[in-house]
Design a protein around this motif. Structure first.
Motif, PDB file in Angstrom:
ATOM      1  N   THR A 406       0.827  -1.198   0.000  1.00 11.66           N
ATOM      2  CA  THR A 406       0.000   0.000   0.000  1.00 11.66           C
ATOM      3  C   THR A 406       0.868   1.257   0.000  1.00 11.66           C
ATOM      4  OG1 THR A 406      -1.550  -1.274   1.335  1.00 11.66           O
ATOM      5  CG2 THR A 406      -2.005   1.046   1.093  1.00 11.66           C
ATOM      6  N   ILE A 407       0.349   2.332  -0.581  1.00 11.82           N
ATOM      7  CA  ILE A 407       1.090   3.584  -0.737  1.00 11.82           C
ATOM      8  C   ILE A 407       0.236   4.723  -0.200  1.00 11.82           C
ATOM      9  CG2 ILE A 407       2.157   5.183  -2.369  1.00 11.82           C
ATOM     10  CD1 ILE A 407       2.474   2.781  -4.284  1.00 11.82           C
ATOM     11  N   CYS A 408       0.856   5.596   0.588  1.00  9.30           N
ATOM     12  CA  CYS A 408       0.207   6.821   1.056  1.00  9.30           C
ATOM     13  C   CYS A 408       0.787   7.993   0.277  1.00  9.30           C
ATOM     14  CB  CYS A 408       0.428   7.034   2.550  1.00  9.30           C
ATOM     15  SG  CYS A 408      -0.607   6.007   3.614  1.00  9.30           S
ATOM     16  N   MET A 409      -0.080   8.768  -0.347  1.00  9.25           N
ATOM     17  CA  MET A 409       0.323   9.944  -1.112  1.00  9.25           C
ATOM     18  C   MET A 409      -0.257  11.184  -0.444  1.00  9.25           C
ATOM     19  SD  MET A 409       1.947   8.521  -3.683  1.00  9.25           S
ATOM     20  CE  MET A 409       2.143   9.953  -4.718  1.00  9.25           C
ATOM     21  N   ASN A 410       0.597  12.175  -0.213  1.00  7.88           N
ATOM     22  CA  ASN A 410       0.139  13.426   0.371  1.00  7.88           C
ATOM     23  C   ASN A 410       0.370  14.557  -0.639  1.00  7.88           C
ATOM     24  OD1 ASN A 410      -0.815  14.895   2.913  1.00  7.88           O
ATOM     25  ND2 ASN A 410       1.043  16.026   2.415  1.00  7.88           N
ATOM     26  N   TYR A 411      -0.709  15.185  -1.076  1.00 10.58           N
ATOM     27  CA  TYR A 411      -0.659  16.272  -2.056  1.00 10.58           C
ATOM     28  C   TYR A 411      -0.804  17.594  -1.317  1.00 10.58           C
ATOM     29  CZ  TYR A 411      -1.187  12.725  -5.672  1.00 10.58           C
ATOM     30  OH  TYR A 411      -0.994  11.634  -6.498  1.00 10.58           O
ATOM     31  N   GLY A 412       0.230  18.429  -1.401  1.00  7.08           N
ATOM     32  CA  GLY A 412       0.206  19.731  -0.751  1.00  7.08           C
ATOM     33  C   GLY A 412       0.194  20.853  -1.761  1.00  7.08           C
ATOM     34  N   GLY A 413      -0.613  21.879  -1.507  1.00  4.96           N
ATOM     35  CA  GLY A 413      -0.693  23.004  -2.421  1.00  4.96           C
ATOM     36  C   GLY A 413      -2.056  23.096  -3.075  1.00  4.96           C
ATOM     37  N   ASN A 414      -2.092  23.683  -4.251  1.00  2.34           N
ATOM     38  CA  ASN A 414      -3.367  23.967  -4.923  1.00  2.34           C
ATOM     39  C   ASN A 414      -3.803  22.829  -5.829  1.00  2.34           C
ATOM     40  OD1 ASN A 414      -1.397  24.283  -6.822  1.00  2.34           O
ATOM     41  ND2 ASN A 414      -2.110  26.258  -7.614  1.00  2.34           N
ATOM     42  N   PHE A 415      -3.807  21.608  -5.299  1.00  4.94           N
ATOM     43  CA  PHE A 415      -4.371  20.474  -6.023  1.00  4.94           C
ATOM     44  C   PHE A 415      -5.882  20.444  -5.805  1.00  4.94           C
ATOM     45  CE2 PHE A 415      -0.011  18.914  -5.496  1.00  4.94           C
ATOM     46  CZ  PHE A 415       0.244  18.427  -6.766  1.00  4.94           C
ATOM     47  N   SER A 416      -6.605  20.054  -6.835  1.00  3.98           N
ATOM     48  CA  SER A 416      -8.030  19.793  -6.664  1.00  3.98           C
ATOM     49  C   SER A 416      -8.218  18.354  -6.194  1.00  3.98           C
ATOM     50  CB  SER A 416      -8.779  20.016  -7.980  1.00  3.98           C
ATOM     51  OG  SER A 416      -8.372  19.054  -8.950  1.00  3.98           O
ATOM     52  N   ALA A 417      -9.366  18.070  -5.617  1.00  2.00           N
ATOM     53  CA  ALA A 417      -9.637  16.728  -5.119  1.00  2.00           C
ATOM     54  C   ALA A 417      -9.640  15.705  -6.259  1.00  2.00           C
ATOM     55  CB  ALA A 417     -10.981  16.714  -4.383  1.00  2.00           C
TER      56      ALA A 417
END
Length: 494
Positions: A406-417
């Protein structure tokens, strides 16, 4: 963001304390806290003087501070910052002795309740200020008496030199001196000295410091270890402390950022021995172990950041940004967040398979960011799975053949859902392969907070950042070739 998700950081040995120095500087900058523990907002002290009246309305009290003069500001580039007054002493023992003199007839329980009410009652402050304090409460404890923030951190080393250097540096006013434990003689890169002899003598004192920090937390959730397993303190005492914490705080998670011996770079000939013995302890007593090594950090600095001769300072700055990004979901609001328990549930299929690989993108200088124009979510996600961006060097890595858990990805900044949820699945359709036991391979986190850029940072942070932490099944080759093989060679020459 509600408070009450406290994490206690434990920095072991020279490597752990130096990692902690960069990490806490990152935390302070993100929460706008100075290195003296005082917040940097210009109107912070004016806001603190606003109280509610009988009609439940905010109004200024009579002891409103005098207007700020030009002498109260210091020049910092293009910005003028408020010069905070000198921080008062944060020594618990000193404060307790002063309280004992002031409350001579009070019982210990009464003094404890009074101290607790003084330090934790924030209802008289504006809600916006309460929200900022709650965001920093994961790693900082707020003292309303002297208006300071103190890290929930334990600094431990068997020799006093490194801790003394921190105390005499710009961080000296940040850490609580009561939360530092230092011995008189180092472990000399010997696992047995840190685990059985010299380290065991300091165990009771260390557990007492941890107990005080746990009791001062409202909803304590996890321990965060920082250290190197190649030395004597990080390997020997780290394993001993993890074992004791498992027996005392059985239901609390333990997450470790551990520097493992590099394949071609070594500071001590017995590093494989220490790493092997420490891994035996971490398998049983750690919940998540994020693997790091200096060789991967050197290559990232040389290839991506253009640093010809990287230092530990440069590598620790990168590690601080990764660790900060992983925990940003605990501290800042966002549309999708994952907690420590979510990481345990999703990343660890079996208790002993908890050794993780991490990466971050983009890791580029300001000039390269402008020329390459990396803003698409799919491109940033793809960079996280390139082996040259891993913070641990995996031998013979093949993105198509080596299976992932399994992989956890954390998107920081102006990403849309939509972008945050579709990008990982784009990788699955192109390259990545997963184990047969994996049903839902991704856990997504998203918030607006970005890792801040510190002074002398080589990496440039744009308006989008992606951090990956995953369970790579090919990590076993790292243990086999880097630790077991070298141990067998050394043992054969006995």
């Amino acid at each position: 963001m509600a408070g009450g998700r406290e994490i206690i950081s434990i920095h072991l040995g020279q490597a752990g304390i130096q990692m902690g120095a960069s990490l806490w500087e990152q935390y302070c900058k993100e929460h706008k806290i100075g290195l003296d523990g005082v917040r940097k907002e210009k109107r912070y002290r004016q806001m603190e003087k606003i109280k509610k009246n009988d009609d439940n309305q905010w109004e200024a009290v009579h002891d409103q501070p005098k207007p700020l003069t030009p002498d109260d500001y210091v020049e910092n580039g293009d910005n003028n910052e408020y010069r905070a007054p000198p921080r008062k002493s944060n020594d618990i023992n000193k404060k307790q002795s002063q309280n004992d003199k002031a409350n001579g007839n009070s019982t210990p329980n009464q003094k404890k309740e009074e101290s607790k009410s003084q330090h934790t009652d924030l209802s008289d402050l504006p809600k916006s200020l309460q929200a900022r304090i709650a965001e920093s409460a994961v790693f900082f404890s707020y003292n309303a008496t002297n208006d300071t923030h103190c890290p929930r951190a334990l600094l431990f080393d068997l020799e006093p030199n490194v801790i003394d250097d921190v105390s005499n540096s710009a961080f000296g006013g940040l850490f609580n001196p009561a939360y530092t434990v230092k011995g008189k003689e180092d472990a000399a890169n010997n696992y047995a000295r840190g685990h059985y002899t010299i380290g065991a003598e300091e165990l009771e004192k260390t557990l007492e410091v941890i107990r005080k920090q746990v009791e001062s937390s409202e909803h304590f959730q996890a321990f965060l270890f920082n250290g190197a397993v190649g030395g004597g303190t990080g390997s020997g005492f780290g394993g001993l402390l993890a074992e004791e914490l498992t027996s005392i705080y059985r239901k609390k998670a333990k997450v470790s950022f551990s520097i493992y011996p590099a394949f071609q770079i070594s500071t001590c000939v017995v590093e494989p021995y220490n790493a092997l013995l420490a891994t035996h302890d971490f398998i049983e007593h750690n919940n998540i172990t994020v693997l790091l090594d200096n060789e991967a950090g050197y290559e990232i600095c040389q290839k991506h950041l253009g640093i010809n001769r990287p230092s530990y300072f440069n590598i620790n700055r990168l590690i601080g940004k990764v660790s900060s990004s992983i925990t940003s979901g605990l501290r800042f609001p966002g549309s999708q967040q994952f907690m420590i328990n979510d990481m345990l549930t999703n990343l660890v299929p079996y208790p002993r398979l908890h050794f993780m690989t991490c990466s971050m993108s983009p890791l580029l200088t300001e000039h390269k960011l402008k020329t390459m124009n990396l803003t698409a979510a799919n491109d940033l996600t793809s960079l996280c799975f390139e082996p040259e961006n891993f913070f641990v060097k995996l031998p013979d890595y093949d993105i198509e053949d080596d299976k992932w858990g399994t992989i956890c990805m954390n998107y920081g900044g102006n990403f849309s859902a939509i972008e945050a949820n579709q990008s990982p699945h784009f990788m699955s359709s192109k390259k990545l392969s997963f184990g047969d036991f994996v049903t839902n391979p991704y856990k997504i986190g998203q918030n607006k907070q970005l890792p801040v850029t510190l002074k002398d940072d080589a990496v440039c942070i744009n308006d989008r950042t992606v951090v990956m932490i995953g369970n790579q099944l090919g990590i076993g080759r790292m243990f086999k070739q880097r630790i077991l093989k070298k141990c067998d060679i050394m043992y054969s020459q006995r």
